[in-house]
Design a protein around this motif. Structure first.
Motif, PDB file in Angstrom:
ATOM      1  N   ASP A  99       0.864  -1.229   0.126  1.00 41.68           N
ATOM      2  CA  ASP A  99      -0.168  -0.622  -0.213  1.00 41.68           C
ATOM      3  C   ASP A  99       0.477   1.231   0.085  1.00 41.68           C
ATOM      4  OD1 ASP A  99      -2.281   1.541   2.997  1.00 41.68           O
ATOM      5  OD2 ASP A  99      -1.556   1.976   0.945  1.00 41.68           O
ATOM      6  N   THR A 100       1.076   1.415  -1.078  1.00 41.50           N
ATOM      7  CA  THR A 100       1.712   2.911  -1.098  1.00 41.50           C
ATOM      8  C   THR A 100       1.589   4.218  -0.722  1.00 41.50           C
ATOM      9  OG1 THR A 100       1.095   3.634  -3.540  1.00 41.50           O
ATOM     10  CG2 THR A 100       3.137   1.949  -3.588  1.00 41.50           C
ATOM     11  N   SER A 101      -0.060   4.557  -0.238  1.00 45.61           N
ATOM     12  CA  SER A 101      -0.164   5.751   0.753  1.00 45.61           C
ATOM     13  C   SER A 101       0.201   5.779   2.517  1.00 45.61           C
ATOM     14  CB  SER A 101      -1.842   5.788   1.017  1.00 45.61           C
ATOM     15  OG  SER A 101      -2.426   4.316   1.319  1.00 45.61           O
ATOM     16  N   PRO A 102       0.111   6.284   3.281  1.00 50.94           N
ATOM     17  CA  PRO A 102       0.517   5.912   4.723  1.00 50.94           C
ATOM     18  C   PRO A 102      -0.755   5.266   5.743  1.00 50.94           C
ATOM     19  CG  PRO A 102       0.212   8.968   3.839  1.00 50.94           C
ATOM     20  CD  PRO A 102      -0.307   7.256   2.605  1.00 50.94           C
ATOM     21  N   TRP A 103      -0.053   4.735   6.355  1.00 44.31           N
ATOM     22  CA  TRP A 103      -0.517   3.825   7.174  1.00 44.31           C
ATOM     23  C   TRP A 103      -2.066   4.676   8.017  1.00 44.31           C
ATOM     24  CZ3 TRP A 103      -0.191  -0.917   9.394  1.00 44.31           C
ATOM     25  CH2 TRP A 103      -0.961  -1.443  10.343  1.00 44.31           C
ATOM     26  N   GLY A 104      -3.039   3.912   7.343  1.00 43.28           N
ATOM     27  CA  GLY A 104      -3.988   4.195   7.819  1.00 43.28           C
ATOM     28  C   GLY A 104      -4.612   4.011   9.360  1.00 43.28           C
ATOM     29  N   GLY A 105      -4.591   3.229   9.689  1.00 42.59           N
ATOM     30  CA  GLY A 105      -4.547   2.464  11.062  1.00 42.59           C
ATOM     31  C   GLY A 105      -5.139   0.831  10.860  1.00 42.59           C
ATOM     32  N   GLY A 106      -5.424   0.040  12.061  1.00 41.57           N
ATOM     33  CA  GLY A 106      -5.952  -1.230  11.282  1.00 41.57           C
ATOM     34  C   GLY A 106      -7.023  -1.608  10.470  1.00 41.57           C
ATOM     35  N   PRO A 107      -8.500  -0.717  11.067  1.00 42.57           N
ATOM     36  CA  PRO A 107      -9.243  -1.178   9.844  1.00 42.57           C
ATOM     37  C   PRO A 107      -8.996  -0.552   8.660  1.00 42.57           C
ATOM     38  CG  PRO A 107      -9.861  -0.290  11.754  1.00 42.57           C
ATOM     39  CD  PRO A 107      -8.517   0.749  11.715  1.00 42.57           C
ATOM     40  N   LYS A 108      -8.166   0.229   8.309  1.00 39.56           N
ATOM     41  CA  LYS A 108      -7.741  -0.066   6.681  1.00 39.56           C
ATOM     42  C   LYS A 108      -7.221  -1.065   5.626  1.00 39.56           C
ATOM     43  CE  LYS A 108      -5.325   2.685   3.714  1.00 39.56           C
ATOM     44  NZ  LYS A 108      -4.231   3.659   3.427  1.00 39.56           N
ATOM     45  N   GLN A 109      -5.724  -0.586   7.402  1.00 42.15           N
ATOM     46  CA  GLN A 109      -5.006  -2.058   6.604  1.00 42.15           C
ATOM     47  C   GLN A 109      -5.119  -3.254   6.268  1.00 42.15           C
ATOM     48  OE1 GLN A 109      -2.798   1.594   5.910  1.00 42.15           O
ATOM     49  NE2 GLN A 109      -2.959  -0.632   5.037  1.00 42.15           N
ATOM     50  N   ALA A 110      -6.409  -3.581   7.052  1.00 40.43           N
ATOM     51  CA  ALA A 110      -6.840  -5.006   7.307  1.00 40.43           C
ATOM     52  C   ALA A 110      -7.207  -5.371   5.870  1.00 40.43           C
ATOM     53  CB  ALA A 110      -7.416  -5.616   8.393  1.00 40.43           C
ATOM     54  N   LYS A 111      -7.742  -4.146   5.288  1.00 43.53           N
ATOM     55  CA  LYS A 111      -8.622  -4.597   3.838  1.00 43.53           C
ATOM     56  C   LYS A 111      -7.969  -4.839   2.036  1.00 43.53           C
ATOM     57  CE  LYS A 111     -13.081  -2.111   5.644  1.00 43.53           C
ATOM     58  NZ  LYS A 111     -12.630  -1.481   7.025  1.00 43.53           N
ATOM     59  N   GLN A 112      -7.929  -5.694   1.597  1.00 41.07           N
ATOM     60  CA  GLN A 112      -7.599  -5.634   0.393  1.00 41.07           C
ATOM     61  C   GLN A 112      -7.652  -4.802  -0.713  1.00 41.07           C
ATOM     62  OE1 GLN A 112      -8.671  -9.050  -1.344  1.00 41.07           O
ATOM     63  NE2 GLN A 112      -9.905  -9.871  -0.671  1.00 41.07           N
ATOM     64  N   GLY A 113      -8.555  -3.499  -0.369  1.00 38.97           N
ATOM     65  CA  GLY A 113      -8.925  -2.868  -0.278  1.00 38.97           C
ATOM     66  C   GLY A 113      -7.958  -1.551  -0.865  1.00 38.97           C
ATOM     67  N   ALA A 114      -7.298  -1.739  -0.021  1.00 41.14           N
ATOM     68  CA  ALA A 114      -6.246  -0.849   1.099  1.00 41.14           C
ATOM     69  C   ALA A 114      -4.939  -1.112  -0.264  1.00 41.14           C
ATOM     70  CB  ALA A 114      -5.367  -0.500   1.902  1.00 41.14           C
ATOM     71  N   TYR A 115      -4.724  -2.181  -1.040  1.00 44.60           N
ATOM     72  CA  TYR A 115      -3.076  -2.027  -1.231  1.00 44.60           C
ATOM     73  C   TYR A 115      -3.382  -2.440  -2.516  1.00 44.60           C
ATOM     74  CZ  TYR A 115      -2.744  -3.803   3.455  1.00 44.60           C
ATOM     75  OH  TYR A 115      -1.543  -3.794   4.595  1.00 44.60           O
ATOM     76  N   ASP A 116      -2.178  -1.714  -3.119  1.00 42.65           N
ATOM     77  CA  ASP A 116      -1.658  -0.855  -4.963  1.00 42.65           C
ATOM     78  C   ASP A 116      -1.184  -2.012  -5.093  1.00 42.65           C
ATOM     79  OD1 ASP A 116      -0.962   1.433  -2.905  1.00 42.65           O
ATOM     80  OD2 ASP A 116      -2.987   2.115  -4.252  1.00 42.65           O
ATOM     81  N   TYR A 117      -0.690  -3.152  -4.732  1.00 41.42           N
ATOM     82  CA  TYR A 117      -0.005  -4.249  -5.203  1.00 41.42           C
ATOM     83  C   TYR A 117       0.013  -5.451  -5.203  1.00 41.42           C
ATOM     84  CZ  TYR A 117       2.460   0.189  -7.899  1.00 41.42           C
ATOM     85  OH  TYR A 117       2.033   0.928  -8.821  1.00 41.42           O
ATOM     86  N   TRP A 118      -0.118  -6.614  -5.662  1.00 44.42           N
ATOM     87  CA  TRP A 118       0.312  -7.418  -5.061  1.00 44.42           C
ATOM     88  C   TRP A 118       1.111  -8.575  -5.957  1.00 44.42           C
ATOM     89  CZ3 TRP A 118      -2.692  -9.317  -1.379  1.00 44.42           C
ATOM     90  CH2 TRP A 118      -4.267  -8.229  -1.162  1.00 44.42           C
ATOM     91  N   GLY A 119       1.923 -10.172  -5.347  1.00 44.22           N
ATOM     92  CA  GLY A 119       2.479 -10.655  -5.805  1.00 44.22           C
ATOM     93  C   GLY A 119       1.727 -12.114  -6.071  1.00 44.22           C
ATOM     94  N   GLN A 120       2.420 -13.244  -6.678  1.00 44.94           N
ATOM     95  CA  GLN A 120       1.569 -14.021  -7.065  1.00 44.94           C
ATOM     96  C   GLN A 120       1.551 -14.812  -6.107  1.00 44.94           C
ATOM     97  OE1 GLN A 120       0.665 -14.218 -10.399  1.00 44.94           O
ATOM     98  NE2 GLN A 120       1.113 -12.057 -10.279  1.00 44.94           N
ATOM     99  N   GLY A 121       2.025 -14.610  -4.843  1.00 47.70           N
ATOM    100  CA  GLY A 121       1.496 -15.706  -3.628  1.00 47.70           C
ATOM    101  C   GLY A 121       2.484 -17.250  -3.593  1.00 47.70           C
ATOM    102  N   THR A 122       2.387 -17.993  -2.479  1.00 47.38           N
ATOM    103  CA  THR A 122       3.402 -18.335  -2.433  1.00 47.38           C
ATOM    104  C   THR A 122       2.402 -19.948  -1.683  1.00 47.38           C
ATOM    105  OG1 THR A 122       5.334 -19.620  -1.444  1.00 47.38           O
ATOM    106  CG2 THR A 122       4.209 -17.898  -0.458  1.00 47.38           C
ATOM    107  N   GLN A 123       2.296 -21.456  -2.439  1.00 47.48           N
ATOM    108  CA  GLN A 123       1.821 -21.738  -1.544  1.00 47.48           C
ATOM    109  C   GLN A 123       2.400 -22.832   0.186  1.00 47.48           C
ATOM    110  OE1 GLN A 123      -1.540 -23.608  -2.206  1.00 47.48           O
ATOM    111  NE2 GLN A 123      -1.361 -24.097  -0.361  1.00 47.48           N
TER     112      GLN A 123
END
Length: 128
Positions: A99-123
């Protein structure tokens, strides 16, 4: 932009540990909030943990507190997720996100929509 690549997943027995790494490229990493999410088969992606750009603020999913630890090394452009006492229900694909925006507190940072970039994942698979 930030490009993310997770590593460190694998198969582990119940009670074991794994450390996931997320390597980032791009100048924005060191100022980004970093998060970990996971998705189990048939379930929605869920929040695991997040850490502010200097590590001063950290939050965890309530159910994972005490077993999982998030950390980061900005000099290495890497964020980590140490997972201990793993259980079969921890089996999932684990994703890191930025998330390239500043820390927005727990409720915000726990939401997927707060994040701009994602990795491909690891199993991560935990056997009983």
């Amino acid at each position: 932009q930030v490009q993310l690549a997770e590593s460190g997943g694998g198969l582990v027995q119940a009670g074991g540990s794994l450390r996931l790494s997320c390597s980032a490229s791009g100048r924005a990493f060191s100022s980004s909030v970093m998060g970990w999410f996971r998705q189990s088969p048939g379930k929605e992606r869920e929040f695991v943990a997040a850490i502010s750009w200097r590590g001063a603020s950290i939050i965890y999913a309530d159910s994972l507190k005490g077993r999982f630890t998030i950390s980061r090394d900005n000099a290495k452009n890497t964020v980590y997720l140490q997972m201990n006492s793993l259980q079969p229900e921890d089996t999932a694909v684990y994703y890191c996100a930025a998330d390239t925006s500043p820390w927005g507190g727990g409720p915000k940072q726990a939401k997927q929509g707060a994040y701009d970039y994602w990795g491909q994942g690891t199993q991560v698979t935990v056997s009983s």
